[in-house]
Design a protein around this motif. Structure first.
Motif, mmCIF file in Angstrom:
data_model
loop_
_atom_site.group_PDB
_atom_site.id
_atom_site.type_symbol
_atom_site.label_atom_id
_atom_site.label_comp_id
_atom_site.label_asym_id
_atom_site.label_seq_id
_atom_site.Cartn_x
_atom_site.Cartn_y
_atom_site.Cartn_z
ATOM 1 N N ILE A 19 0.877 -1.175 0.000
ATOM 2 C CA ILE A 19 0.000 0.000 0.000
ATOM 3 C C ILE A 19 0.910 1.219 0.000
ATOM 4 O O ILE A 19 1.601 1.485 0.989
ATOM 5 C CB ILE A 19 -0.933 0.019 1.231
ATOM 6 C CG1 ILE A 19 -1.788 -1.248 1.301
ATOM 7 C CG2 ILE A 19 -1.802 1.272 1.202
ATOM 8 C CD1 ILE A 19 -2.603 -1.366 2.584
ATOM 9 N N ASP A 20 0.922 1.938 -1.119
ATOM 10 C CA ASP A 20 1.830 3.073 -1.299
ATOM 11 C C ASP A 20 3.265 2.601 -1.054
ATOM 12 O O ASP A 20 3.704 1.689 -1.712
ATOM 13 C CB ASP A 20 1.434 4.246 -0.402
ATOM 14 C CG ASP A 20 0.014 4.740 -0.702
ATOM 15 O OD1 ASP A 20 -0.351 4.756 -1.888
ATOM 16 O OD2 ASP A 20 -0.714 5.084 0.244
ATOM 17 N N ARG A 22 4.331 1.269 1.789
ATOM 18 C CA ARG A 22 4.304 0.346 2.928
ATOM 19 C C ARG A 22 4.123 -1.082 2.422
ATOM 20 O O ARG A 22 3.324 -1.336 1.533
ATOM 21 C CB ARG A 22 3.164 0.688 3.876
ATOM 22 C CG ARG A 22 3.261 2.100 4.442
ATOM 23 C CD ARG A 22 2.055 2.451 5.279
ATOM 24 N NE ARG A 22 0.865 2.449 4.446
ATOM 25 C CZ ARG A 22 -0.375 2.288 4.906
ATOM 26 N NH1 ARG A 22 -0.586 2.110 6.190
ATOM 27 N NH2 ARG A 22 -1.396 2.305 4.090
ATOM 28 N N ALA A 60 -6.430 -5.516 1.753
ATOM 29 C CA ALA A 60 -6.902 -4.258 2.330
ATOM 30 C C ALA A 60 -8.124 -3.787 1.560
ATOM 31 O O ALA A 60 -8.224 -3.972 0.346
ATOM 32 C CB ALA A 60 -5.811 -3.201 2.260
ATOM 33 N N ASN A 62 -10.893 -0.272 2.025
ATOM 34 C CA ASN A 62 -11.411 0.891 2.750
ATOM 35 C C ASN A 62 -10.690 1.142 4.067
ATOM 36 O O ASN A 62 -11.297 1.272 5.124
ATOM 37 C CB ASN A 62 -12.913 0.738 2.973
ATOM 38 C CG ASN A 62 -13.666 0.693 1.661
ATOM 39 O OD1 ASN A 62 -13.297 1.368 0.712
ATOM 40 N ND2 ASN A 62 -14.696 -0.117 1.595
ATOM 41 N N ASN A 63 -9.366 1.211 4.020
ATOM 42 C CA ASN A 63 -8.511 1.492 5.187
ATOM 43 C C ASN A 63 -8.531 0.418 6.258
ATOM 44 O O ASN A 63 -8.162 0.675 7.406
ATOM 45 C CB ASN A 63 -8.848 2.850 5.800
ATOM 46 C CG ASN A 63 -8.574 3.980 4.836
ATOM 47 O OD1 ASN A 63 -7.544 3.986 4.161
ATOM 48 N ND2 ASN A 63 -9.491 4.914 4.748
ATOM 49 N N LEU A 64 -8.973 -0.780 5.925
ATOM 50 C CA LEU A 64 -8.939 -1.913 6.843
ATOM 51 C C LEU A 64 -7.986 -2.958 6.296
ATOM 52 O O LEU A 64 -7.888 -3.145 5.089
ATOM 53 C CB LEU A 64 -10.324 -2.553 6.978
ATOM 54 C CG LEU A 64 -11.463 -1.666 7.469
ATOM 55 C CD1 LEU A 64 -12.773 -2.443 7.413
ATOM 56 C CD2 LEU A 64 -11.192 -1.180 8.871
ATOM 57 N N ARG A 78 -8.604 -2.511 12.198
ATOM 58 C CA ARG A 78 -8.987 -1.139 11.897
ATOM 59 C C ARG A 78 -7.864 -0.147 12.216
ATOM 60 O O ARG A 78 -8.028 1.049 12.051
ATOM 61 C CB ARG A 78 -10.237 -0.775 12.686
ATOM 62 C CG ARG A 78 -11.468 -1.501 12.175
ATOM 63 C CD ARG A 78 -12.645 -1.436 13.134
ATOM 64 N NE ARG A 78 -13.869 -1.980 12.568
ATOM 65 C CZ ARG A 78 -14.086 -3.240 12.241
ATOM 66 N NH1 ARG A 78 -13.143 -4.122 12.385
ATOM 67 N NH2 ARG A 78 -15.239 -3.637 11.737
ATOM 68 N N ASP A 79 -6.720 -0.659 12.715
ATOM 69 C CA ASP A 79 -5.617 0.217 13.110
ATOM 70 C C ASP A 79 -4.278 -0.226 12.509
ATOM 71 O O ASP A 79 -3.262 -0.309 13.182
ATOM 72 C CB ASP A 79 -5.527 0.317 14.634
ATOM 73 C CG ASP A 79 -5.314 -1.029 15.320
ATOM 74 O OD1 ASP A 79 -5.148 -2.050 14.627
ATOM 75 O OD2 ASP A 79 -5.312 -1.050 16.559
ATOM 76 N N ASN A 80 -4.288 -0.511 11.205
ATOM 77 C CA ASN A 80 -3.073 -0.876 10.454
ATOM 78 C C ASN A 80 -2.368 -2.118 10.966
ATOM 79 O O ASN A 80 -1.145 -2.215 10.916
ATOM 80 C CB ASN A 80 -2.098 0.297 10.396
ATOM 81 C CG ASN A 80 -2.579 1.380 9.479
ATOM 82 O OD1 ASN A 80 -2.989 1.111 8.353
ATOM 83 N ND2 ASN A 80 -2.562 2.608 9.953
ATOM 84 N N ASN A 103 -15.447 -1.969 -3.710
ATOM 85 C CA ASN A 103 -15.943 -2.155 -2.340
ATOM 86 C C ASN A 103 -16.370 -3.591 -2.068
ATOM 87 O O ASN A 103 -17.163 -3.837 -1.156
ATOM 88 C CB ASN A 103 -17.099 -1.197 -2.058
ATOM 89 C CG ASN A 103 -16.613 0.222 -1.907
ATOM 90 O OD1 ASN A 103 -15.602 0.470 -1.249
ATOM 91 N ND2 ASN A 103 -17.304 1.152 -2.527
ATOM 92 N N ASN A 119 -16.952 -4.703 4.015
ATOM 93 C CA ASN A 119 -15.572 -4.689 4.528
ATOM 94 C C ASN A 119 -15.212 -5.926 5.338
ATOM 95 O O ASN A 119 -14.403 -5.860 6.259
ATOM 96 C CB ASN A 119 -15.323 -3.433 5.359
ATOM 97 C CG ASN A 119 -15.542 -2.169 4.578
ATOM 98 O OD1 ASN A 119 -15.188 -2.088 3.411
ATOM 99 N ND2 ASN A 119 -16.151 -1.189 5.210
#
Length: 186
Positions: A19-20, A22, A60, A62-64, A78-80, A103, A119
């Protein structure tokens, strides 16, 4: 991987997620590790995964972060990747692979394909009966590597059709133009 927590011996990496800048690496029995592009050492990031958890896949949406495991089904962070929870309804099968498109989240399991529209909180069993080892996507087409060939869908998993039979596919990938698969044995 050069680990920072004193693990001796090998930690078998089961999957990677980028992700980017990371990179996340899931392992068979030693949790989840993380490194940024400018760092030199991998760091274990999970705190509350069950001891000895066997992670087969990481994805991953939606940020999960979502992991698929051999004996614990699906887990969501939910916190990386620091803390992990079980979904509202669990997949009661070994999870072999995960695939996120827009989605929609797909899970390939020993007993077929599951789909989540929220999600990973709830799952519908949409393709039954055969182990799914991998997913790949090209444009609107999604491919699944199976124990007896490959299937594809172009309608977000509503309908699947065989595009290859009968050999076991270990994995499947695409470069955007062609689709590639690795057979197991044959």
């Amino acid at each position: 991987l050069p680990f920072d927590n004193g693990i001796t011996g090998d930690a078998t990496v089961s999957s990677f997620l980028v992700i980017d800048n990371r990179i996340f690496a899931s392992t068979d029995h030693n949790g989840i590790y993380f490194i940024k592009g400018d760092q030199e050492e991998w760091k274990r990031i999970d705190e509350n995964l069950p001891d000895g958890i066997d992670i087969n896949a990481i994805s991953a949406i939606n940020n999960l972060l979502i992991i698929g495991t051999l004996r614990h089904g699906v887990m969501i962070s939910r916190d990386n990747g620091k803390n992990w929870d079980f979904p509202i309804n669990q997949i009661n099968s070994a999870i072999r692979c995960l695939y996120a498109k827009d989605n929609i989240l797909f899970a390939g399991a020993d007993n077929g394909i599951y789909k989540s529209l929220d999600n990973g909180s709830t799952w519908a069993h949409i393709w039954k009966g055969v182990q799914v080892n991998g997913f790949a996507g090209k444009n609107e087409e999604i491919y699944g590597a199976l124990m007896n060939g490959a299937v594809s869908t172009s309608d977000e998993g509503k309908n699947w059709r065989y595009v290859y039979e009968p050999h076991t596919l270990h994995d499947i990938s695409t470069d955007g133009q062609r689709t590639y698969a690795m057979t197991l044995g044959d």
